[in-house]
Write an enzyme that holds these catalytic residues in place. Structure first.
Site, PDB file in Angstrom:
ATOM      1  CG  ASP A 150      -1.976   1.101   1.140  1.00 55.50           C
ATOM      2  OD1 ASP A 150      -1.910   1.918   0.196  1.00 55.50           O
ATOM      3  OD2 ASP A 150      -2.868   1.131   2.002  1.00 55.50           O
ATOM      4  CD  GLU A 194      -4.915  -0.756  -0.217  1.00 56.01           C
ATOM      5  OE1 GLU A 194      -5.367   0.188   0.433  1.00 56.01           O
ATOM      6  OE2 GLU A 194      -4.636  -1.866   0.286  1.00 56.01           O
ATOM      7  CG  ASP A 243      -7.766   2.786   0.177  1.00 53.48           C
ATOM      8  OD1 ASP A 243      -8.951   3.099   0.381  1.00 53.48           O
ATOM      9  OD2 ASP A 243      -6.957   2.573   1.110  1.00 53.48           O
ATOM     10  CE  LYS A 250      -9.133   1.520   3.587  1.00 52.43           C
ATOM     11  NZ  LYS A 250      -7.997   2.464   3.624  1.00 52.43           N
TER      12      LYS A 250
HETATM   13 MG    MG Z   1      -4.997   1.799   1.554  1.00 48.50          MG
END
Ligand code: MG
Length: 369
Positions: free
Chosen positions: A191, A219, A244, A268
């Site tokens: 990430d 990510e 993301d 998320k």
């Molecule tokens: Mg992330």
């Protein structure tokens, strides 16, 4: 089943150790816990987190949004008419996605309890458990190797490594050292938290490929608003690229998918504004053949439990990054999810599965008003 009260509580949990990403260093996790009650005596719970570098929200803004904007439009409304509730929430407030997520979780919690079902079953009931990765936070190569070894010794077979904080050579040294330490069978996902420019990202990721480091996915290599740059990285590398920070709303998902800017999406609840929108984003992604990961911010087990119910209920959510509660020092013993190493199971019970009496105690114990 009309909503009677909506209350907020600020809690603070210590991290086991400081958490470093390309965006920030975090020592404590502050959360706003929402408790919603109905006239029929049901209680629902939710959580919002002030991840201001990502969502722009702070403790003050979240409390204001929930107490002064959302609560007045929700109180007196019926939980069974969820589309009316969520339309009101969306219309009354732009942005503020984690404040909306907290309210959305509580509404889902209550409605599933009313239906006599665990939330996961109400949402689709695809699976009854999840396997989460565990994060290695950014740091000196030696530290990261040590942390990676500790994680795999505990049985975690998927590691998420925070990178994007150093120069090209440093990144290479880090990831090579970690791969060497953990061996070929451990899945490594990276990430970069927007840490690179597009060309830099392409160069680094191709180098990882040439080095045979077998990275599962990377990510958010580039800035959140640089969708063209993200698409360039996706086109010019073999490694799977996941969006993301570029993905909050269903509109963002549509743009990412139409542009084919990413191979995977990280959903998320704190970005989508809750489960109601997360389901739509996931369904849209599925129609493009794009799989999703369920992730979280630095959250307590309250928000992560809601994310887990969403994630396990849907076949297109094929990856789980819900390790945040494992990084916290305190104990959460109020139901919801239970970790057995890397496996997440549901403690049972209706809705999100929290024991409201224990939740009240927990909120008091960790209060940070
Ligand atoms: Mg992330």
């Amino acid at each position: 089943m009309n909503i009677r009260t909506v209350e907020t509580f600020v809690v603070q949990s210590k991290l086991k150790k400081p958490f470093v990403t390309a965006l920030r260093t975090v020592f404590n996790v502050q959360s706003i816990i929402v408790k919603m009650t109905t006239e029929s005596g049901l209680t629902g719970w939710g959580e919002a987190v002030p991840a201001h570098v990502i969502t722009g929200e702070t403790v003050g803004s979240i409390r204001y949004a929930i107490e002064r904007v959302l609560a007045p439009v929700l109180i007196g409304e019926g939980v069974a008419r969820r589309e009316v509730l969520f339309e009101k929430v969306q219309r009354s407030l732009l942005g503020n996605s984690s404040a909306k997520a907290a309210v959305d979780m509580a509404v889902h919690d209550i409605f599933a309890q009313h239906c006599g079902l665990p939330l996961i079953q109400m949402l689709g009931g695809y699976s009854d458990r999840l396997t989460t990765d565990l994060t290695v936070s950014a740091g000196a190569p030696k530290e990261m190797v040590k942390e990676a070894a500790e994680h795999t010794a505990k049985g975690f077979s998927v590691l998420k490594i925070k990178i994007g904080t150093g120069n090209f050579q440093e990144e290479r040294v880090r990831i090579r050292a970690i791969r060497q330490e953990v061996g070929p069978d451990i899945v490594l996902r990276l990430d970069a938290n927007q840490g690179w420019k597009p060309k830099e990202a392409i160069r680094i990721i191709r180098q990882f490929e040439d080095d045979g480091l077998d990275i599962e996915l990377v990510e958010q290599p580039v800035a959140a608003n640089d969708l063209e740059g993200l698409r360039e990285v996706t086109r010019h590398t073999q490694t799977l690229i996941m969006a993301d920070e570029s993905l909050f709303s269903i509109g963002d998902a549509r743009r990412l998918l139409e542009m084919r800017a990413a191979d995977l999406l990280n959903i998320k609840l704190m970005k989508s504004g809750g489960i109601h929108e997360a389901l739509k984003i996931n369904a849209m992604a599925q129609s493009y053949g794009v799989e999703c990961m369920a992730g979280s911010m630095m959250e307590t087990a309250v928000g992560v439990t809601a994310a887990a119910h969403f994630a396990a209920s849907q076949p297109n959510v094929t990856r789980t990054d819900l390790d945040a509660p494992l990084l916290l020092a305190g104990v959460f013993d109020c139901g919801g999810i239970v970790y057995k190493g890397s496996v997440m199971e549901f403690a049972g019970g209706l809705g999100l599965g929290f024991d409201s009496e224990r939740m009240k105690q927990w909120v008091k114990e960790y209060a940070n008003e």
